[in-house]
Write a protein that holds these residues in place. Structure first.
Motif, short mmCIF file in Angstrom:
data_model
loop_
_atom_site.label_atom_id
_atom_site.label_comp_id
_atom_site.label_asym_id
_atom_site.label_seq_id
_atom_site.Cartn_x
_atom_site.Cartn_y
_atom_site.Cartn_z
N ALA A 1 0.89 -1.17 0.00
CA ALA A 1 -0.02 -0.03 -0.03
C ALA A 1 0.92 1.14 -0.15
N ALA A 2 1.92 1.23 0.81
CA ALA A 2 2.83 2.32 0.62
C ALA A 2 3.79 2.35 -0.45
N VAL A 3 4.66 1.55 -0.76
CA VAL A 3 5.47 1.67 -1.62
C VAL A 3 5.55 0.69 -3.12
N ARG B 1 8.95 -6.59 4.02
CA ARG B 1 7.72 -7.22 4.82
C ARG B 1 8.44 -8.19 6.10
N ALA B 2 9.52 -8.61 5.63
CA ALA B 2 10.32 -9.49 6.56
C ALA B 2 10.57 -8.62 7.74
N ALA B 3 11.28 -7.42 7.52
CA ALA B 3 11.46 -6.56 8.50
C ALA B 3 10.21 -6.12 9.48
N LEU B 4 9.03 -5.98 9.02
CA LEU B 4 7.95 -5.89 9.78
C LEU B 4 7.45 -7.03 10.38
N GLN C 1 3.06 0.48 17.69
CA GLN C 1 3.00 1.73 17.06
C GLN C 1 2.37 1.50 15.67
N THR C 2 2.06 2.49 14.81
CA THR C 2 1.57 2.34 13.28
C THR C 2 2.92 2.08 12.63
N ILE C 3 2.36 1.15 11.68
CA ILE C 3 3.54 0.60 10.66
C ILE C 3 3.86 1.65 9.63
N SER C 4 2.85 2.61 9.28
CA SER C 4 3.06 3.31 8.31
C SER C 4 3.73 4.80 8.81
N ASP C 5 3.47 4.97 9.91
CA ASP C 5 4.31 6.29 10.26
C ASP C 5 5.05 6.39 11.70
N ASN C 6 5.11 4.92 12.16
CA ASN C 6 5.66 5.02 13.29
C ASN C 6 5.12 5.76 14.70
N ILE C 7 3.79 5.91 14.67
CA ILE C 7 3.59 6.71 15.94
C ILE C 7 2.65 5.79 16.81
N ASP D 1 -7.67 6.80 7.08
CA ASP D 1 -6.22 6.93 6.33
C ASP D 1 -5.45 5.52 6.55
N TYR D 2 -5.53 5.11 7.83
CA TYR D 2 -4.74 3.88 8.03
C TYR D 2 -5.48 2.63 7.48
N ILE D 3 -6.60 2.66 7.19
CA ILE D 3 -7.37 1.59 6.60
C ILE D 3 -6.82 1.49 5.02
N THR D 4 -6.77 2.86 4.69
CA THR D 4 -6.14 2.77 3.06
C THR D 4 -4.68 2.57 3.10
N ALA D 5 -3.90 2.80 4.24
CA ALA D 5 -2.57 2.34 4.26
C ALA D 5 -2.49 0.93 4.62
N ARG D 6 -3.55 0.16 4.96
CA ARG D 6 -3.46 -1.24 5.34
C ARG D 6 -2.59 -1.27 6.72
#
Lengths: 341, 340
Positions: B42-44, B57-60, B84-90, B299-304
């Protein structure tokens, strides 16, 4: 007794409900008088219009019902009054006690609030202490301990709730009370208590009581006079003892025969069912079920005849008025099972 | 019937939250993973090679067996670590803290509007059954309930903001207000009020009107129907007839007998409507760009973003349960017959 003692009088009172099939004539030309301190029993089968009559007297009929004829309360024409004036009579002048005491009190209000509300509605100037004193007095009189003053309705039994209903009516000292089968939902011991209370009530505050019931035993025990109602009409009205000893109308007689007592050996009942009030039978409404029916009964309504103070609407009471040849007993096919169902 | 049983009931209900949250976490976990795509694609997804994607993927930890991911996540949640969120680390906690206030403000305002408008309208409709006002109110109720929130929101924006220019089209406040109000409770409206900044309060309320009305209208339709039906029921009750026979005025019969008794079943189902309120809030927020949890959730649903969505949805679930518990307690206070 003078005419001024008459609290409520009805003359040719009619009440009907509109339905899709046409008007239901629930009360069809009823006349009676009630004096102060007097109890009139109103008996009849289910659906004969006795509850409708009781509600009509307080203008508590559901929407879509109509009432005409003459209804007087202490000489005033009730039907000519404005709605607000008529409703202002409720509680302080006219009261009603209902069949199901369990559902008649507001479940969210304490007993105290019920009493304060009722008293304050009718006597706006009464102070808090006076309210409390008077409510307590009434409660004491019906045998509810003062500690229950703050209780909610659901904390009382059916019999106690009916006593509370009576106490609420009593607190306002009405001149006329309609009691619509007040003991039907209660057990026999409680029934006796309630009847006793109603009896005390009329001797203490001289209230006129219309006691609607289908229990002839209650009438014999608690009523001065009795009115027998059939298909929206009063077919016989008179002194209770006199009517019971010497019923003029065949319906009264059959009704009395149908009561159950310890000496009853077999059950008696009146064949057939109460008639359709949209299209009641011609002539005397009772003729299809009457064992004494004559030809005249099918065509012409019987005149009301008085004998020894009792009024009855039956051709048997005025044999001289029957047209010649019409006193033949009515021949009819046996009432089949299909008719009864 | 013992009066001390209400606290026990509350404790029971609180304990029931635990299995319920487990079910919700599991459902959200599964639904998100069944849905096509993952946070990395979804991100890249369209910019990196297949190898690079697999590496990320492996890193996450997304390449590990599903069951392992599931158990690990449950373990973290059990320690109240929502991650923490995956997409923006919050941290999820920060998202809730920073955006919860806006959602709370909107939800309460919408609920308030619905209560103030829907309950009286429902009572009037029930009292005057089949009159013109009843028909109009019922029609209004059906339309507001059936119309999608985002559609109502867009129409409101188009008319009141764009055409008439009465209200701002989006956001919770002007940038200046946001900048000036000192952060205390993280509920912007409350902070502005606490700081005594009248201009800021007015600015925020000005922004709040359209979203709150949009959300409120949705609930309003439900409230009208509920109150009306219960009003009709209680007007037919035996105690209403008995009160009339005692000469109690029609006004008092309507208010103290019919309306009060109609509120008991209404409050009972009010708890269930909180879910509708929050669902409506999510859609309203995204329509009006309201900076609350709903906007973030979308937002986060869109970013999975699995972790973020799981965290926010769980929070919503807990809120729904707590509020329905609160409603039960309130109901026990209104109705003396209710003892748990």
């Amino acid at each position: 007794m003078s005419a001024s003692d008459v609290v409520v009088s009805a003359e040719g009172l009619r009440i009907w409900y509109g339905t899709e099939r046409g008007p239901v004539r629930a009360v069809d030309g009823v006349s009676f008088e009630l004096r102060a301190g007097e109890t009139l029993g109103l008996v009849g089968e289910s659906g004969c219009g006795k509850s409708t009559l009781g509600r009509g007297l307080l203008d508590l009929l559901p929407e879509g019902s109509k009432m005409d004829g003459s209804l007087r309360y202490q000489g005033h024409d009730v039907l000519a009054m404005s709605t607000s004036r008529r409703h202002a009579l409720r509680g302080s002048d006219l009261a009603m006690i209902f069949q199901e005491p369990l559902t008649r009190l507001n479940p969210l209000m304490r007993i105290r609030e019920h009493f304060e509300e009722a008293l304050r509605t009718h006597e706006p100037g009464v102070g808090k202490d006076e309210l409390r004193r008077r409510s307590m007095e009434v409660l004491r009189r019906i045998g509810i301990p003062p500690t229950r003053y703050e209780s909610y309705p659901h904390e009382f039994s059916g019999g106690m709730r009916q006593r509370l209903m009576i106490a609420l009516a009593l607190a306002l000292r009405p001149a006329f009370i309609v009691a619509d089968e007040p003991t039907t939902a209660l057990d026999v011991l409680v029934e006796a208590q309630i009847l006793e209370m109603l009896h005390d009530l009329r001797s203490e505050i001289d209230t006129a009581l219309l006691l609607i019931t289908h229990n002839l035993g209650i009438v014999a025990e608690a009523c001065d006079r009795v009115a027998v109602m059939y298909a929206g009409e009063i077919v016989e009205i008179g002194d209770a003892r006199d009517v019971f000893r010497n019923p003029r109308h065949p319906y009264t007689r059959e009704l009395l025969r149908s009561t159950i007592s310890l000496s009853t050996t077999g059950l008696h009942y009146i064949p057939g069912a109460p008639p359709d009030l949209v299209e009641p039978p011609s002539g005397c409404h009772f003729h299809p079920r009457c064992p004494d029916a004559m030809t005249v009964c099918t065509t012409t309504a019987p005149p009301v005849v008085e004998s020894a103070g009792t009024l009855a609407a039956c051709w048997l009471q005025s044999p001289g008025a029957i047209p010649a040849g019409a006193e033949e007993p009515l021949r009819r096919r046996e009432i089949s099972d299909a008719d009864e169902a | 019937m013992s009066p001390g049983s209400l606290p026990r009931y509350i404790v029971q209900r609180l304990l029931l939250i635990v299995p319920m949250i487990w079910v919700i976490l599991t459902l959200v976990f599964l639904v998100l993973r069944v849905a096509p795509g993952d946070p990395v694609t979804a991100a890249v997804g369209d910019r990196l090679s297949a190898e690079a994607l697999a590496e990320r993927r492996a890193a996450l930890g997304l390449d590990r067996p599903l069951l392992q991911q599931y158990l690990e996540y449950l373990g973290n949640v059990a320690r109240l670590d929502f991650g923490q969120t995956i997409s923006d680390n919050i941290p999820i906690i920060d998202i809730v803290r920073d955006n919860g206030g806006a959602t709370l403000t909107l939800a309460l305002a919408g609920l308030l509007f619905a209560l103030l408008v829907g309950v009286p309208l429902g009572a009037v409709a029930g009292r005057r059954r089949d009159s013109i006002s009843d028909v109009v109110i019922r029609l209004f109720g059906v339309i507001t309930y059936a119309a999608p929130v985002f559609f109502v929101g867009l129409l409101a924006k188009l008319f009141f903001s764009v055409q008439l220019g009465w209200f701002p089209t989006s956001d919770i406040a002007t940038p200046i207000t946001k900048f000036q109000v000192e952060t205390r409770t993280r509920i912007l409206l409350l902070d502005a009020a606490l700081g005594g900044d009248t201009d800021a309060v007015i600015d925020i309320l000005h922004h709040l009107v359209l979203p709150a009305v949009t959300l409120g209208l949705l609930l309003c339709g439900v409230f009208i129907r509920l109150v009306r039906v219960n009003m009709l029921q209680s007007l037919k009750a035996d105690y209403v007839e008995a009160a009339r026979a005692r000469g109690i005025t029609e006004r008092r019969v309507t208010s103290a007998y019919a309306f009060r008794n109609a509120l008991v079943p209404f409050v009972t189902v009010l708890g269930l409507q909180i879910a509708l309120l929050l669902a409506g809030a999510v859609l309203t927020e995204s329509t009006f760009n309201w900076p609350g949890l709903g906007t973030r959730l979308i937002d986060y649903i869109t970013a999975r973003d699995y972790i973020a969505v799981q965290g926010i949805v769980t929070l919503f679930a807990v809120v729904v349960v707590l509020i329905s518990l609160l409603v039960d307690v309130v109901n026990a206070l209104i109705d003396p017959r209710i003892r748990y």
